[in-house]
Design a protein around this motif. Structure first.
Motif, PDB file in Angstrom:
ATOM      1  N   ASP A 188      -7.329  36.736 -21.886  1.00 55.84           N
ATOM      2  CA  ASP A 188      -8.606  36.440 -21.242  1.00 55.84           C
ATOM      3  C   ASP A 188      -9.486  35.576 -22.148  1.00 55.84           C
ATOM      4  O   ASP A 188     -10.099  34.611 -21.698  1.00 55.84           O
ATOM      5  N   ILE A 189      -9.523  35.905 -23.432  1.00 53.75           N
ATOM      6  CA  ILE A 189     -10.322  35.128 -24.390  1.00 53.75           C
ATOM      7  C   ILE A 189      -9.830  33.687 -24.441  1.00 53.75           C
ATOM      8  O   ILE A 189     -10.621  32.746 -24.386  1.00 53.75           O
ATOM      9  N   GLN A 190      -8.521  33.497 -24.531  1.00 52.41           N
ATOM     10  CA  GLN A 190      -7.974  32.143 -24.622  1.00 52.41           C
ATOM     11  C   GLN A 190      -8.193  31.355 -23.332  1.00 52.41           C
ATOM     12  O   GLN A 190      -8.478  30.157 -23.358  1.00 52.41           O
ATOM     13  N   LYS A 191      -8.086  32.020 -22.193  1.00 56.14           N
ATOM     14  CA  LYS A 191      -8.334  31.329 -20.916  1.00 56.14           C
ATOM     15  C   LYS A 191      -9.802  30.950 -20.780  1.00 56.14           C
ATOM     16  O   LYS A 191     -10.138  29.910 -20.225  1.00 56.14           O
ATOM     17  N   ARG A 192     -10.712  31.778 -21.304  1.00 57.61           N
ATOM     18  CA  ARG A 192     -12.123  31.431 -21.284  1.00 57.61           C
ATOM     19  C   ARG A 192     -12.398  30.224 -22.180  1.00 57.61           C
ATOM     20  O   ARG A 192     -13.123  29.308 -21.813  1.00 57.61           O
ATOM     21  N   ILE A 193     -11.761  30.197 -23.361  1.00 60.73           N
ATOM     22  CA  ILE A 193     -11.912  29.061 -24.273  1.00 60.73           C
ATOM     23  C   ILE A 193     -11.412  27.787 -23.596  1.00 60.73           C
ATOM     24  O   ILE A 193     -12.067  26.738 -23.653  1.00 60.73           O
ATOM     25  N   ALA A 220     -11.195  27.166 -20.360  1.00 56.49           N
ATOM     26  CA  ALA A 220     -12.127  26.800 -19.293  1.00 56.49           C
ATOM     27  C   ALA A 220     -13.370  26.118 -19.869  1.00 56.49           C
ATOM     28  O   ALA A 220     -13.858  25.123 -19.327  1.00 56.49           O
ATOM     29  N   GLU A 221     -13.854  26.642 -20.983  1.00 52.89           N
ATOM     30  CA  GLU A 221     -15.027  26.046 -21.629  1.00 52.89           C
ATOM     31  C   GLU A 221     -14.733  24.611 -22.062  1.00 52.89           C
ATOM     32  O   GLU A 221     -15.540  23.715 -21.835  1.00 52.89           O
ATOM     33  N   ARG A 249      -6.568  41.269 -23.165  1.00 54.94           N
ATOM     34  CA  ARG A 249      -7.874  40.860 -23.713  1.00 54.94           C
ATOM     35  C   ARG A 249      -7.766  39.512 -24.404  1.00 54.94           C
ATOM     36  O   ARG A 249      -8.607  38.626 -24.214  1.00 54.94           O
TER      37      ARG A 249
END
Length: 63
Positions: free
Chosen positions: A39-44, A46-47, A36
């Motif tokens: 996933d949060i860090q990869k989303r950050i 990507a943003e 989890r």
């Protein structure tokens, strides 16, 4: 700001990946937590990577 934020996200991703590799046996709750967070860090990340080109596009339009 963007570059240091990207470096922070990359450092966190590397850390989490290392933690996942170092699990000596399958620990479902620990594994789920690490995934989890990863996933949060990869989303950050990507943003942040999308914000830079968007800022350039916006800057060109306002010229």
């Amino acid at each position: 700001m963007g570059n240091s934020s990207k470096q922070q996200a990359l450092s966190k991703i590397r850390f989490l990946e290392d933690q996942l590799v170092s699990l000596d046996h399958y620990l479902p709750e620990t594994y789920d937590y690490l995934m989890r967070e990863l996933d949060i860090q990869k989303r950050i990340l990507a943003e942040l990577e999308v914000q830079e080109p968007f800022a350039s596009i916006d800057a060109e339009k306002s010229k």
